[in-house]
Enzyme design. Structure first.
Site, PDB file in Angstrom:
ATOM      1  N   ALA A 261      12.902  62.887  40.551  1.00 41.33           N
ATOM      2  CA  ALA A 261      14.253  62.810  41.104  1.00 41.33           C
ATOM      3  C   ALA A 261      14.663  64.194  41.588  1.00 41.33           C
ATOM      4  O   ALA A 261      13.983  65.178  41.313  1.00 41.33           O
ATOM      5  CB  ALA A 261      15.237  62.316  40.045  1.00 41.33           C
ATOM      6  N   MET A 262      15.766  64.247  42.335  1.00 42.89           N
ATOM      7  CA  MET A 262      16.275  65.525  42.836  1.00 42.89           C
ATOM      8  C   MET A 262      17.787  65.545  42.689  1.00 42.89           C
ATOM      9  O   MET A 262      18.478  64.620  43.103  1.00 42.89           O
ATOM     10  CB  MET A 262      15.869  65.703  44.308  1.00 42.89           C
ATOM     11  CG  MET A 262      16.456  66.940  44.976  1.00 42.89           C
ATOM     12  SD  MET A 262      15.809  68.480  44.259  1.00 42.89           S
ATOM     13  CE  MET A 262      17.190  69.587  44.612  1.00 42.89           C
ATOM     14  N   GLU A 263      18.271  66.671  42.153  1.00 43.52           N
ATOM     15  CA  GLU A 263      19.660  66.768  41.708  1.00 43.52           C
ATOM     16  C   GLU A 263      20.661  67.093  42.813  1.00 43.52           C
ATOM     17  O   GLU A 263      21.575  67.894  42.589  1.00 43.52           O
ATOM     18  CB  GLU A 263      19.735  67.832  40.604  1.00 43.52           C
ATOM     19  CG  GLU A 263      19.418  69.282  41.042  1.00 43.52           C
ATOM     20  CD  GLU A 263      17.960  69.693  40.902  1.00 43.52           C
ATOM     21  OE1 GLU A 263      17.081  68.816  40.890  1.00 43.52           O
ATOM     22  OE2 GLU A 263      17.705  70.905  40.809  1.00 43.52           O
ATOM     23  N   ASN A 264      20.556  66.508  43.996  1.00 41.94           N
ATOM     24  CA  ASN A 264      21.538  66.801  45.039  1.00 41.94           C
ATOM     25  C   ASN A 264      22.939  66.486  44.499  1.00 41.94           C
ATOM     26  O   ASN A 264      23.180  65.366  44.052  1.00 41.94           O
ATOM     27  CB  ASN A 264      21.279  65.946  46.268  1.00 41.94           C
ATOM     28  CG  ASN A 264      19.816  65.954  46.664  1.00 41.94           C
ATOM     29  OD1 ASN A 264      19.257  66.994  46.941  1.00 41.94           O
ATOM     30  ND2 ASN A 264      19.192  64.790  46.648  1.00 41.94           N
ATOM     31  N   GLU A 295      19.134  64.814  35.675  1.00 41.46           N
ATOM     32  CA  GLU A 295      19.781  65.149  36.953  1.00 41.46           C
ATOM     33  C   GLU A 295      21.271  65.399  36.757  1.00 41.46           C
ATOM     34  O   GLU A 295      21.859  66.244  37.437  1.00 41.46           O
ATOM     35  CB  GLU A 295      19.539  64.034  37.976  1.00 41.46           C
ATOM     36  CG  GLU A 295      18.069  63.686  38.219  1.00 41.46           C
ATOM     37  CD  GLU A 295      17.172  64.887  38.465  1.00 41.46           C
ATOM     38  OE1 GLU A 295      17.614  65.854  39.115  1.00 41.46           O
ATOM     39  OE2 GLU A 295      16.012  64.866  37.989  1.00 41.46           O
ATOM     40  N   HIS A 298      21.947  68.852  35.647  1.00 41.60           N
ATOM     41  CA  HIS A 298      21.861  69.776  36.777  1.00 41.60           C
ATOM     42  C   HIS A 298      23.190  69.919  37.524  1.00 41.60           C
ATOM     43  O   HIS A 298      23.399  70.916  38.213  1.00 41.60           O
ATOM     44  CB  HIS A 298      20.817  69.287  37.787  1.00 41.60           C
ATOM     45  CG  HIS A 298      19.414  69.723  37.502  1.00 41.60           C
ATOM     46  ND1 HIS A 298      19.074  71.012  37.185  1.00 41.60           N
ATOM     47  CD2 HIS A 298      18.244  69.020  37.520  1.00 41.60           C
ATOM     48  CE1 HIS A 298      17.749  71.080  37.016  1.00 41.60           C
ATOM     49  NE2 HIS A 298      17.237  69.892  37.212  1.00 41.60           N
ATOM     50  N   GLU A 317      15.603  74.218  35.301  1.00 42.38           N
ATOM     51  CA  GLU A 317      14.751  73.140  34.802  1.00 42.38           C
ATOM     52  C   GLU A 317      14.629  73.098  33.281  1.00 42.38           C
ATOM     53  O   GLU A 317      14.641  72.029  32.692  1.00 42.38           O
ATOM     54  CB  GLU A 317      13.369  73.208  35.461  1.00 42.38           C
ATOM     55  CG  GLU A 317      13.406  72.979  36.974  1.00 42.38           C
ATOM     56  CD  GLU A 317      14.153  71.703  37.377  1.00 42.38           C
ATOM     57  OE1 GLU A 317      14.372  70.815  36.533  1.00 42.38           O
ATOM     58  OE2 GLU A 317      14.547  71.610  38.555  1.00 42.38           O
TER      59      GLU A 317
HETATM   60 ZN   LIG Z   1      15.292  69.171  37.233  1.00 42.69          ZN
END
Ligand SMILES: [Zn+2]
Length: 826
Positions: A261-264, A295, A298, A317
């Site tokens: 996943a990516m924390e946009n 996420e 973040h 991270e």
């Molecule tokens: Zn991360």
């Protein structure tokens, strides 16, 4: 394209401040209908504190149409190597760039995928780590944050989701709410005919989205995900004392996503295999839960406060990894989250410490942005999180949380560094952390911890290559005949400590150092415990201690301390009785993925697979039909069995275990295994795909065809290394199937081709995607000195990009562990 260097970033951030970003994307394809390109118009306002100075803009278009700085047209031909020089800056500047950009197929940039289930197209932005200039013109570095105003033109039946709340202003026209200051790599737009579930919690609008063809499982599973989201918001609000700052919170499950996943901010993207279209094991739902919480952590750590440069990515991270486990355990039903962390995450990190690519948690050089990509590994995540747990043991949870909260407030919407973070920790705890951080954060390496009950001595041995004086807080537990007979605490501030309580405790059959897994260390089991493990492991009443023993066994095999046969033997006896599903799933994965095919001599492999298959059949038979334990048993059996009489009916969809009658993913496991043994042909595989003509089905087909022995290997290799139309997921599917099966004769011939063909793919596959492919495609199946020699030769040359080199270094190191073990134990 040169990668931005740290000194260039420092210089540029000292010169300019970006005050606003306006980005307008046209995803309708213009007059082209091949969907290869999209329109991008960007207006950037920024100040410069040395009028007259020069800087540069980052931009990697398919075609640059126009470039206007402070009202003057610049020559589009001035674009060189992804940069445009901006000279003679004023105090206040405005630059407008109109360009045509290319969609990506490797998950980096603005990725476009087609769902074969219904022919619908989907687009999502993944701008991490330095792909933003392939979508819009920008100053692409983490400390030039700015508020974004994004507008999108899309096909009329699409929905657009992004960092700010999206509003449709006309058919096909979307305006996204202006955002808080964001780093370039956080910006995303996700567009397509999404299936959506919306909700709200504590004033925060929530959305969960996935491809239209996943509507049924999405709607079935959304409530569990929303529940985790709500619980995590409450938990973080309470812990940090700072409200979630980014407006709406969307979670979009997107196709062909490289990472988990990516924390946009406001619009997190996830791999859409997290929407389980078939049966899901508890362990898988736990992993998704953990990822959701990760996420969300973040949003504060990483998004609200961002590392100044990539050398501090651990700040993002390690923290999110630690917080995700903590939240999973404290705020969701998955109270066994720390056990999962041992087998799913720490074993990954321990493996990373054993390769020559290991590095300190913090303080790496990361001289340019691409170099930092190498640090997204088991060290930055798993070791960093374990280190934070040791920090809490060192200074106390109250001081830790107080320090975190103060750090977040002080640097909100800006950036922070290791020194900033440690300063807050020292002030909150009144403790000098200089020595502590030097040993734990700034030095690589994994200590070996052992305990001798006779003498009551607990020892710590630092690796010779990375001498450090790491203090450890841990416990030691003893078990006899299925009961815990003692548990004592130990603090190691030097190489050894005498623990009187250990000596005085009743003698135990199995002694487990680090039983609660509080510290980061390889556990060396004493000889009598090791002897008692195969019979005794299943009787240990504490799943955390069992997980620590499994990690110790696997580490022991890799380090040449434990005969791999001991692990196979233990598996046969203990695994079917295991009641923690993370342990069941992950340990079976390590055996089938690595120990059995790599560490045992070829002539013993079939026998070891039979032990695994027998254990899996036992688990399946003993579990309630349709339960997730039965599912795990069935999956491991489908992967390990060589019994055509079991597998073929399943491939034909008959006699399937309860709950798996219509499970296409399970069917592909079976077909892939049959293919590896040459028991099905290409026509059969195609027939199975026609029953499952989806993204997953097409990947299943590629993996199974790649697994076929003999002639089919040439086709698969060609598709993997020479077909430039293949997406990142298709490459992974081909690479993942290629070395399966036991046709070593044919496979051996592809060892030299790996070193010739895979590095060359860097011409058309991005580094993040290719690093994964290079790992999967590495010939670790051919455990022979010639493979190691070929690796050494490739590494000695200069034909490898950094990402491929890193994959080869790690895979080579794992291959050598297997060769050494075979030499030691025969
Ligand atoms: Zn991360």
């Amino acid at each position: 394209m040169p990668s931005l260097t740290r000194s260039e970033a420092t210089e540029r951030a000292a010169l300019i401040t970006v005050t606003s970003m306006e980005v307008d994307l046209d995803l309708t394809g213009g007059d082209r209908d091949d969907h290869e390109e999209f329109g991008s118009r960007t207006t950037i306002r920024f100040t410069c504190n040395q009028p007259g100075a020069t800087t540069f803009l980052d931009l990697r278009p398919a075609a640059l149409e126009s470039l206007v700085l402070n009202g003057s047209e610049l020559d589009p031909a001035s674009l060189r190597d992804g940069r445009v020089e901006l000279a003679d800056l004023a105090a206040e500047n405005e630059v407008t760039v109109v360009a045509t950009m290319r969609y990506s197929r490797d998950g980096q940039g603005l990725h476009r995928a087609v769902d074969p289930a219904d022919g619908q197209h989907y687009v999502y932005g993944h701008l991490f780590l330095d792909a933003a200039p392939t979508v819009f013109a920008c100053f692409d570095q983490p400390d030039l944050k700015a508020p974004y105003a994004v507008t999108v033109t899309a096909p009329e039946h699409w929905t657009v989701v992004g960092n700010g709340a999206a509003m449709s202003t006309a058919p096909g026209r979307w305006e996204l709410a202006h955002t808080r200051p964001l780093a370039t790599y956080f910006v995303t737009v996700c567009a397509g005919p999404w299936a959506s579930v919306r909700s709200e919690h504590d004033g925060i609008p929530l959305g969960i989205h996935a491809r239209a063809s996943l509507r049924e499982p999405l709607e079935r599973q959304a409530e569990q995900m929303l529940e985790v989201t709500r619980a995590s918001f409450d938990y973080y609000h309470r812990l940090f004392g700072i409200r979630y700052p980014f407006g709406e919170y969307h979670q979009v499950f997107v196709p062909e996503f490289n990472a988990g996943a990516m924390e946009n901010p406001g619009c997190v993207t996830f791999r859409d295999t997290y929407v389980f279209r078939g049966a899901a094991a508890r362990d898988e739902v736990l992993t998704r839960t953990n990822t959701i919480a990760h996420e969300m952590a973040h949003m504060w750590f990483g998004d609200l406060v961002t590392m100044r440069w990539w050398d501090d990515l651990w700040l993002n991270e390690s923290f999110a990894e630690y917080m995700a486990h903590r939240t999973t355990v404290d705020a969701t039903e998955f109270t066994e989250g720390w056990v999962d962390s041992t087998v799913a995450r720490k074993m990954w990190g321990y493996a990373a410490e054993r390769t020559p690519s290991t590095h300190p948690v913090a303080g790496g050089a990361a001289l340019d942005a691409q170099a930092a990509l190498q640090d997204f590994d088991g060290i930055s995540y798993a070791k960093g999180a374990a280190t934070l747990r040791q920090l809490i043991a060192h200074i106390g949870d109250h001081a830790f949380i107080a320090g975190v909260s103060a750090y977040l407030r002080e640097h909100a919407y800006g950036n922070g560094t290791l020194a900033d973070f440690l300063g807050f920790m020292e002030r909150a705890s009144g403790t000098d952390l200089g020595e502590w951080s030097k040993a734990w954060l700034l030095t690589a390496g994994l200590d070996v911890i052992a305990a001798d009950q006779e003498s009551g001595v607990v020892t710590r041995e630092a690796p010779a290559a990375f001498p450090a004086d790491r203090p450890h807080t841990l416990d030691v537990a003893g078990f006899t005949a299925g009961a815990e007979v003692f548990r004592v605490e130990a603090t190691l501030t030097g190489p050894s400590a005498e623990v009187a309580a250990l000596r005085e405790a009743p003698r135990a059959e199995l002694v487990v150092p680090n039983a609660s897994d509080l510290t980061w260390a390889t556990v060396a089991l004493d000889p009598s415990t090791l002897q008692a493990v195969p019979q005794g492991l299943a009787t240990l009443p504490d799943p955390q201690a069992r997980a620590v023993v499994w990690a110790a066994l696997v580490d022991g095999v890799c380090l040449g301390r434990v005969d791999p046969r001991v692990v196979v033997d233990t598996f046969g006896r203990a695994w079917p009785q295991e009641d923690n599903e993370s342990v069941l799933n992950r340990v079976a994965g390590v055996l089938l993925g690595r120990l059995v095919p790599s560490f045992l001599p070829a002539e013993e492999e079939a026998g070891a697979r039979a032990v695994v298959a027998q254990a899996a059949a036992e688990l399946l038979d003993a579990s309630e039909p349709g339960s997730t334990r039965a599912l795990l048993g069935a999956r491991v059996l489908a992967r390990s069995s060589a019994d055509e009489a079991t597998l073929r009916p399943w491939a034909e969809r008959s006699g399937l275990p309860a709950g798996l009658e219509r499970d296409s993913d399970f069917r592909w496991l079976v077909v892939r295994n049959l293919a590896g043994h040459g028991l099905v042909d290409r026509d059969f595989i195609e027939r199975v795909r026609r029953d499952d003509d989806t993204l997953s089905g097409r990947l299943g087909e590629l993996t199974a065809r790649a697994a076929l022995p003999g002639e089919a290997k040439s086709w698969a290799w060609e598709q993997l290394t020479a077909n430039r139309e293949r997406s990142n997921y298709e490459l992974n599917a081909l690479a993942g199937g290629f070395w399966a099966g036991d046709d070593l004769e044919t496979l051996r011939g592809f060892v030299p081709r790996y070193f010739a063909d895979v590095p060359a793919m860097a011409q058309w596959v991005g580094a993040d995607a290719l690093g994964r492919v290079a790992t999967l495609a590495y010939p670790s199946r051919v455990v022979e000195p010639a493979t190691a020699d070929a690796s050494a030769e490739a590494l000695a040359g200069d034909g490898l990009t950094p990402a491929v080199r890193r994959s080869v270094v790690d895979a080579d190191s794992e291959l050598r562990e297997a060769l050494r073990s075979r030499a030691l134990f025969g």
